[in-house]
Design an enzyme around this catalytic site. Structure first.
Site, short mmCIF file in Angstrom:
data_model
loop_
_atom_site.label_atom_id
_atom_site.label_comp_id
_atom_site.label_asym_id
_atom_site.label_seq_id
_atom_site.Cartn_x
_atom_site.Cartn_y
_atom_site.Cartn_z
N SER A 82 37.05 37.33 47.82
CA SER A 82 36.16 38.22 47.06
C SER A 82 34.74 37.70 46.90
O SER A 82 33.87 38.47 46.48
CB SER A 82 36.75 38.48 45.67
OG SER A 82 37.82 39.37 45.78
N LYS A 85 32.15 39.86 48.43
CA LYS A 85 31.84 41.23 47.97
C LYS A 85 30.37 41.47 47.61
O LYS A 85 29.80 42.48 48.05
CB LYS A 85 32.78 41.62 46.83
CG LYS A 85 34.23 41.79 47.28
CD LYS A 85 35.18 41.96 46.10
CE LYS A 85 36.61 42.18 46.56
NZ LYS A 85 37.56 42.15 45.41
N TYR A 207 37.06 45.21 55.74
CA TYR A 207 37.25 44.52 54.45
C TYR A 207 38.18 43.31 54.61
O TYR A 207 37.89 42.22 54.12
CB TYR A 207 37.79 45.51 53.41
CG TYR A 207 38.25 44.83 52.15
CD1 TYR A 207 37.32 44.32 51.24
CD2 TYR A 207 39.60 44.66 51.88
CE1 TYR A 207 37.74 43.65 50.10
CE2 TYR A 207 40.02 44.00 50.74
CZ TYR A 207 39.09 43.49 49.85
OH TYR A 207 39.51 42.82 48.73
N TYR A 259 36.00 38.90 37.75
CA TYR A 259 37.16 39.77 37.43
C TYR A 259 37.11 40.19 35.96
O TYR A 259 36.03 40.38 35.42
CB TYR A 259 38.48 39.05 37.76
CG TYR A 259 38.54 38.47 39.14
CD1 TYR A 259 38.22 39.23 40.26
CD2 TYR A 259 38.91 37.15 39.34
CE1 TYR A 259 38.29 38.70 41.53
CE2 TYR A 259 38.99 36.61 40.61
CZ TYR A 259 38.67 37.39 41.70
OH TYR A 259 38.73 36.87 42.95
N VAL A 277 40.09 34.72 45.51
CA VAL A 277 41.46 34.26 45.27
C VAL A 277 41.87 33.02 46.07
O VAL A 277 42.91 32.43 45.77
CB VAL A 277 42.54 35.34 45.49
CG1 VAL A 277 42.58 36.34 44.39
CG2 VAL A 277 42.40 35.98 46.84
#
Ligand code: GLN
Length: 342
Positions: A82, A85, A207, A259, A277
């Site tokens: 992530s 992103k 992705y 998060y 992660v």
């Protein structure tokens, strides 16, 4: 006699090292203390991630003018996950402009887990580009005449930020695409609402690929420093992102990057950051430096346990919180200046 003089030389070298790099000593102490923290668990919902060495721990700082100090496992490769992103969000903004991107993905924190299958009921948009649904919608926006060109643009983006050619870890990519049923469900939901077009399967693949890019803590520090430096990689001097778009990445990292811990993170640490992660974190002190962290044991929210602790301590010790008003502690940049003998 020979032994004595070599001992003397070692002492002298030791003194020189600590005299020239007090910052390294500070980081070393922090690193060795946090190495004793074995809390948390390595992610295993993507089976390949479970193969990581749980004890790995790297901490790297890179200033906006390219000075690097690092301790621990800063050359160990892991998948970016992530942490990719915000960078892809930046590329989507460069491709379409911020207003169009915001018709497809919002910028509101969710307070929900990163993999929640939820869209804004009024607009049908995912809440923000840092949750999986928003990142998949963002990947859909990446331009290119065909899929290989879109993948190439993505890889080029991360190569510019890292200052070297980056590669996708094929086993993690395969592991993600085989087990990514939740992510597929989100893409189908967005397709259902007309929020994604015909190429939605391709966006999912893109992705999964972006999440599987291999990086190190060293790379993450340079990526952060590139953002701290207005979008120009301070080592290679290559522009990775237009300077006017950097603020969009940093603000979304500040509000949504960690998060459902993002609020407390902004409150306590006060530095724009993004975690993944696999155990990576990139944090940015605008105009000053980037921080790259790697330690794969995660807390219940999915953030690296040691990574969060390290950032908390660095922020406090060096007064890095964005809203710090009268800090009288150690000045981080003075320590860097000492290192260069200025
Ligand atoms: N590839 C991971 C996923 O889609 C990324 C999640 C993360 O790092 N939080 O679940």
């Amino acid at each position: 006699m020979a032994e004595e003089s070599s001992h003397e030389i070692d002492m002298l070298l030791g003194r020189m090292k600590s005299a020239t790099s007090p910052l390294r000593e500070i980081l070393r102490e922090l690193h060795s203390r946090l190495s004793g923290n074995h809390a948390g668990t390595v992610a295993d919902y993507i089976p390949e991630l479970a193969t990581a060495n749980p004890n790995s721990f790297g901490l790297a700082l890179c200033t906006a003018d390219g000075q690097i100090v690092e301790v621990g496992d800063c050359g160990t490769q892991f998948t970016i996950q992530s942490v990719s992103k915000p960078f892809m969000f930046g590329l989507a903004i460069e491709d379409h402009g911020v207003d169009h991107v915001l018709t497809k993905v919002g910028v509101e924190p969710t307070g929900e887990a990163f993999n929640a299958i939820v869209l804004d009921e009024v607009s049908n948009r995912p809440y923000n580009p840092m949750v999986n649904a928003g990142a998949i919608a963002t990947a859909d926006l990446i331009q290119g005449k065909d899929y290989p060109e879109r993948v190439k643009r993505m890889v080029d983006l991360f190569s510019k930020f890292c200052g070297r050619d980056v590669f996708v870890d094929n086993s993690v990519f395969m592991s993600e695409r085989l087990t990514g049923h939740r992510n597929r469900a989100m893409a189908h939901l967005m397709r259902n609402f007309g929020m994604m077009g015909e190429r939605f399967e391709e966006a999912l693949e893109l992705y999964f690929q972006q999440c599987s890019i291999l990086v190190t803590a060293h790379d993450l520090a340079i990526m952060g420093a590139t953002l701290a430096n207005g979008g120009v990689n301070p080592i290679t001097k290559t522009r990775a992102l237009q300077s006017e778009n950097v603020k969009y990445l940093l603000s979304i990292m500040m509000t949504c990057g960690m998060y459902d811990f993002a609020g407390e993170w902004a409150f306590r640490v006060g530095i724009p950051a993004k975690s993944g992660v696999a155990g990576g974190i990139v944090a940015v002190v605008p105009g000053v430096l980037g921080i790259g962290l790697y330690s794969p044991r995660l807390d219940a929210k999915g953030n690296s346990v040691r990574g969060v602790e390290a950032c908390k301590e660095l922020s406090q010790r060096f007064g890095l919180h964005a809203f710090e008003s009268h800090f009288s502690g150690e000045k981080l940049m003075d320590l860097f200046a000492l290192k260069r003998g200025r």
